[in-house]
Design a protein around this motif. Structure first.
Motif, short mmCIF file in Angstrom:
data_model
loop_
_atom_site.label_atom_id
_atom_site.label_comp_id
_atom_site.label_asym_id
_atom_site.label_seq_id
_atom_site.Cartn_x
_atom_site.Cartn_y
_atom_site.Cartn_z
N PHE A 76 8.16 5.23 -6.17
CA PHE A 76 6.74 5.43 -5.90
C PHE A 76 6.56 5.59 -4.40
O PHE A 76 7.06 4.79 -3.62
N GLN A 77 5.83 6.63 -3.99
CA GLN A 77 5.60 6.91 -2.57
C GLN A 77 4.10 6.97 -2.28
O GLN A 77 3.33 7.49 -3.10
N GLN A 78 3.73 6.48 -1.11
CA GLN A 78 2.33 6.59 -0.69
C GLN A 78 2.23 6.65 0.83
O GLN A 78 2.97 5.97 1.54
N ILE A 79 1.32 7.49 1.30
CA ILE A 79 0.95 7.54 2.72
C ILE A 79 -0.54 7.29 2.79
O ILE A 79 -1.31 7.92 2.05
N THR A 80 -0.95 6.35 3.66
CA THR A 80 -2.37 6.10 3.88
C THR A 80 -2.71 6.36 5.34
O THR A 80 -1.85 6.27 6.22
N ILE A 81 -3.96 6.69 5.55
CA ILE A 81 -4.48 6.93 6.90
C ILE A 81 -5.56 5.89 7.15
O ILE A 81 -6.45 5.69 6.32
N LYS A 82 -5.47 5.23 8.32
CA LYS A 82 -6.52 4.29 8.74
C LYS A 82 -7.18 4.86 9.98
O LYS A 82 -6.51 5.12 10.99
N TYR A 83 -8.51 5.06 9.87
CA TYR A 83 -9.25 5.64 10.99
C TYR A 83 -10.69 5.14 10.95
O TYR A 83 -11.34 5.20 9.90
N ASN A 84 -11.17 4.64 12.07
CA ASN A 84 -12.55 4.15 12.20
C ASN A 84 -12.94 3.17 11.10
O ASN A 84 -14.03 3.25 10.52
N GLY A 85 -12.03 2.24 10.79
CA GLY A 85 -12.33 1.20 9.81
C GLY A 85 -12.25 1.66 8.36
O GLY A 85 -12.54 0.88 7.45
N GLU A 86 -11.88 2.89 8.11
CA GLU A 86 -11.76 3.42 6.76
C GLU A 86 -10.29 3.66 6.43
O GLU A 86 -9.48 3.89 7.33
N GLU A 87 -9.97 3.61 5.16
CA GLU A 87 -8.61 3.89 4.71
C GLU A 87 -8.65 5.02 3.69
O GLU A 87 -9.48 5.02 2.79
N TYR A 88 -7.75 5.97 3.85
CA TYR A 88 -7.69 7.16 3.00
C TYR A 88 -6.30 7.27 2.39
O TYR A 88 -5.30 7.06 3.09
N VAL A 89 -6.22 7.64 1.12
CA VAL A 89 -4.93 7.94 0.51
C VAL A 89 -4.61 9.39 0.85
O VAL A 89 -5.31 10.31 0.43
N ALA A 90 -3.57 9.57 1.63
CA ALA A 90 -3.17 10.90 2.07
C ALA A 90 -2.23 11.57 1.07
O ALA A 90 -2.37 12.74 0.75
N TRP A 91 -1.25 10.80 0.59
CA TRP A 91 -0.21 11.33 -0.30
C TRP A 91 0.21 10.23 -1.26
O TRP A 91 0.45 9.09 -0.84
N GLN A 92 0.29 10.57 -2.53
CA GLN A 92 0.78 9.63 -3.53
C GLN A 92 1.61 10.43 -4.52
O GLN A 92 1.17 11.47 -5.02
N HIS A 93 2.83 9.95 -4.78
CA HIS A 93 3.78 10.72 -5.57
C HIS A 93 4.82 9.77 -6.16
O HIS A 93 5.10 8.73 -5.57
N THR A 94 5.38 10.13 -7.29
CA THR A 94 6.52 9.41 -7.83
C THR A 94 7.70 10.37 -7.84
O THR A 94 7.67 11.39 -8.53
N LYS A 95 8.70 10.04 -7.05
CA LYS A 95 9.89 10.88 -6.90
C LYS A 95 10.92 10.48 -7.95
O LYS A 95 11.16 9.29 -8.16
N HIS A 96 11.55 11.47 -8.58
CA HIS A 96 12.52 11.21 -9.63
C HIS A 96 13.90 11.78 -9.30
O HIS A 96 14.63 12.24 -10.19
N ASN A 97 14.25 11.78 -8.02
CA ASN A 97 15.58 12.23 -7.59
C ASN A 97 15.88 11.61 -6.24
O ASN A 97 15.00 10.99 -5.63
N TYR A 98 17.11 11.78 -5.76
CA TYR A 98 17.50 11.24 -4.46
C TYR A 98 17.76 12.35 -3.45
O TYR A 98 18.43 12.15 -2.44
N ASP A 99 17.23 13.54 -3.70
CA ASP A 99 17.50 14.70 -2.87
C ASP A 99 16.61 14.75 -1.63
O ASP A 99 15.44 14.34 -1.68
N LYS A 100 17.17 15.32 -0.55
CA LYS A 100 16.36 15.62 0.63
C LYS A 100 15.34 16.66 0.21
O LYS A 100 15.68 17.65 -0.44
N ASN A 101 14.09 16.43 0.55
CA ASN A 101 12.97 17.30 0.16
C ASN A 101 12.85 17.44 -1.36
O ASN A 101 12.32 18.43 -1.86
N GLY A 102 13.31 16.45 -2.08
CA GLY A 102 13.23 16.46 -3.54
C GLY A 102 11.82 16.28 -4.07
O GLY A 102 11.56 16.57 -5.23
N GLU A 103 10.90 15.82 -3.24
CA GLU A 103 9.51 15.66 -3.67
C GLU A 103 8.91 17.00 -4.10
O GLU A 103 8.13 17.07 -5.05
N LEU A 104 9.27 18.05 -3.36
CA LEU A 104 8.70 19.38 -3.59
C LEU A 104 9.76 20.41 -3.94
O LEU A 104 9.66 21.57 -3.55
#
Length: 133
Positions: A76-104
């Motif tokens: 499970f992968q997630q990137i969040t952004i925190k800015y001006n007291g707010e939090e945003y979900v930037a990227w959320q993904h479940t990766k099913h391999n161990y490859d470089k750039n395997g997400e896409l």
């Protein structure tokens, strides 16, 4: 594979953060992943530069026994952004391999993140970021 091989848990990420098209400097970008094999949360963070650019290096983990025992990778992968007291979900993904750039399926993780955008999802990922062409 050998027990000394490395598994790519989260490929390198390069992104640009904007608000209404204007680059955002100084926003905190937090990334984490949780690998189902060991169920440990791993995280790191960075700050956007004056052009709104952020970079996060590839995160690898030693394969060990997971390199020789057949299983389906679940990261499970997630990137969040925190800015001006707010939090945003930037990227959320479940990766099913161990490859470089395997997400896409081999494409680099190059993101454009617009804070005024509502989160969206598709069959690959969810969040406010879109893929740079």
């Amino acid at each position: 594979m050998s027990i000394f091989s490395k598994n790519v848990m989260f490929s390198e990420v390069i992104g640009k953060l904007t608000l209404n098209g204007v680059p955002i400097k100084g926003a905190e970008i937090e990334r984490y992943y949780r690998w189902s094999w060991d169920d440990k949360k791993e995280e790191d963070k960075t700050i956007t530069d004056e052009k709104g650019i952020f970079k996060l290096p590839q995160k690898d983990k030693g394969g060990g026994v997971s390199s020789v025992i057949p299983h389906e990778p679940v990261i499970f992968q997630q990137i969040t952004i925190k800015y001006n007291g707010e939090e945003y979900v930037a990227w959320q993904h479940t990766k099913h391999n161990y490859d470089k750039n395997g997400e896409l399926k081999g494409k680099p993780l190059s993101l454009i993140c617009e804070l005024s955008k509502a989160p969206e999802g598709n069959d690959i990922y969810a969040g406010i970021c879109t893929l740079e062409n």
